[in-house]
Write an enzyme that holds these catalytic residues in place. Structure first.
Site, PDB file in Angstrom:
ATOM      1  N   ALA A 155       0.831  -1.206   0.000  1.00 22.71           N
ATOM      2  CA  ALA A 155       0.000   0.000   0.000  1.00 22.71           C
ATOM      3  C   ALA A 155       0.865   1.254   0.000  1.00 22.71           C
ATOM      4  O   ALA A 155       0.608   2.210  -0.752  1.00 22.71           O
ATOM      5  CB  ALA A 155      -0.931  -0.004   1.206  1.00 22.71           C
ATOM      6  N   TYR A 156       1.914   1.240   0.818  1.00 25.22           N
ATOM      7  CA  TYR A 156       2.805   2.411   0.872  1.00 25.22           C
ATOM      8  C   TYR A 156       3.546   2.580  -0.454  1.00 25.22           C
ATOM      9  O   TYR A 156       3.646   3.686  -0.987  1.00 25.22           O
ATOM     10  CB  TYR A 156       3.797   2.235   2.018  1.00 25.22           C
ATOM     11  N   GLY A 157       4.065   1.483  -0.980  1.00 25.38           N
ATOM     12  CA  GLY A 157       4.756   1.556  -2.259  1.00 25.38           C
ATOM     13  C   GLY A 157       3.850   2.052  -3.362  1.00 25.38           C
ATOM     14  O   GLY A 157       4.274   2.805  -4.243  1.00 25.38           O
TER      15      GLY A 157
END
Length: 253
Positions: A155-157
């Site tokens: 999700a962060y990537g």
């Protein structure tokens, strides 16, 4: 360092960590700095530190997830400084965890504080920069989107890779206005990274072994001064690129 005297900058998430380090470095190079953050007391403390070193800064309460806050904050900075030459999109809520564990609310917050806020603020500053003959936008990316093992970082990537796409597009579309747009992907001594190291000691130990320079970056000296250089005249032909300020760890080729 490059001389940024006469320039004005707007930095989000400037109350701590990387944003604060960048703001301090921009000020040390001569720029006037608008410090935006959700917690007014934090950006006021940064402003006081800058003023204590002889710089000029204003503190602005701004939640980058709010369109109204962003518009008001840019208007305030432009009114105070007469325009804007530099935008640093640093603020970001981080949706870490395996995909099965990341909630939609957390993913949405990461998207709204990251690529959507970056998109929003870039569009707000573009006409002001164009009116001054150009400017520099620095967006915060991350090597998290290029990890050899994406488990726990999907999700962060995803939100950080979206910011890189926006960087490339805006660099292409606004180059004729003299506006350069760059991404940086730093490893720095931020509160977020320190907390991650504390809670993931074994992974952190392995992580540090993959950094050729053997350490993470200092907030002002390594990350902030690099941003100053990117905003200076010597880098005026560089745009649309991602600069990995990570001690040589990531491969963005």
């Amino acid at each position: 360092m490059s001389d940024l005297s006469g320039k004005s900058a707007f930095v989000t998430g400037a109350g701590q960590g990387v944003g604060e380090g960048i703001a301090m470095a921009l000020s040390a190079a001569g720029a006037k700095v608008a410090l935006a953050g959700r917690t007014l007391e934090k950006v006021e403390a940064t402003a006081k530190a800058i003023e204590g070193r002889g710089g000029t800064a204003i503190a602005i309460k701004c939640d980058v997830k709010s369109p109204e806050d962003c518009e008001t904050a840019i208007e305030q900075a432009v009114k105070e400084f007469g325009g804007l030459d530099i935008l640093v999109n640093n603020a970001q809520e981080v949706p870490l965890g395996k995909l099965a564990d990341v909630t939609e609310d957390a993913f949405r917050a990461g998207f709204e504080s990251g690529p959507l806020a970056t998109f929003r603020l870039m569009k707000l500053v573009q006409p002001h920069m164009a009116a001054r003959g150009g400017g520099t936008i620095i967006n915060l990316a991350s090597s998290a989107g290029l990890r050899w093992d994406m488990s726990g970082y999907g999700a962060y990537g995803a939100v950080k890779q979206a910011i890189r796409a926006l960087t490339r597009a805006s660099a292409s579309e606004w180059g004729s206005d003299g506006i350069r747009v760059l991404s940086i992907a730093p490893h720095a001594e931020s509160p977020g990274l320190k907390a991650w190291v504390e809670h993931n000691p074994k992974e952190a130990e392995a992580f540090f072994r993959t950094i050729p320079l053997g350490r993470i970056g200092r907030l002002e000296e390594d990350i902030g001064r690099a941003v100053v250089a990117l905003c200076g005249k010597d880098m005026q032909y560089l745009t649309g690129a991602t600069i990995p300020l990570d001690g040589g760890q990531a491969n963005f080729d």
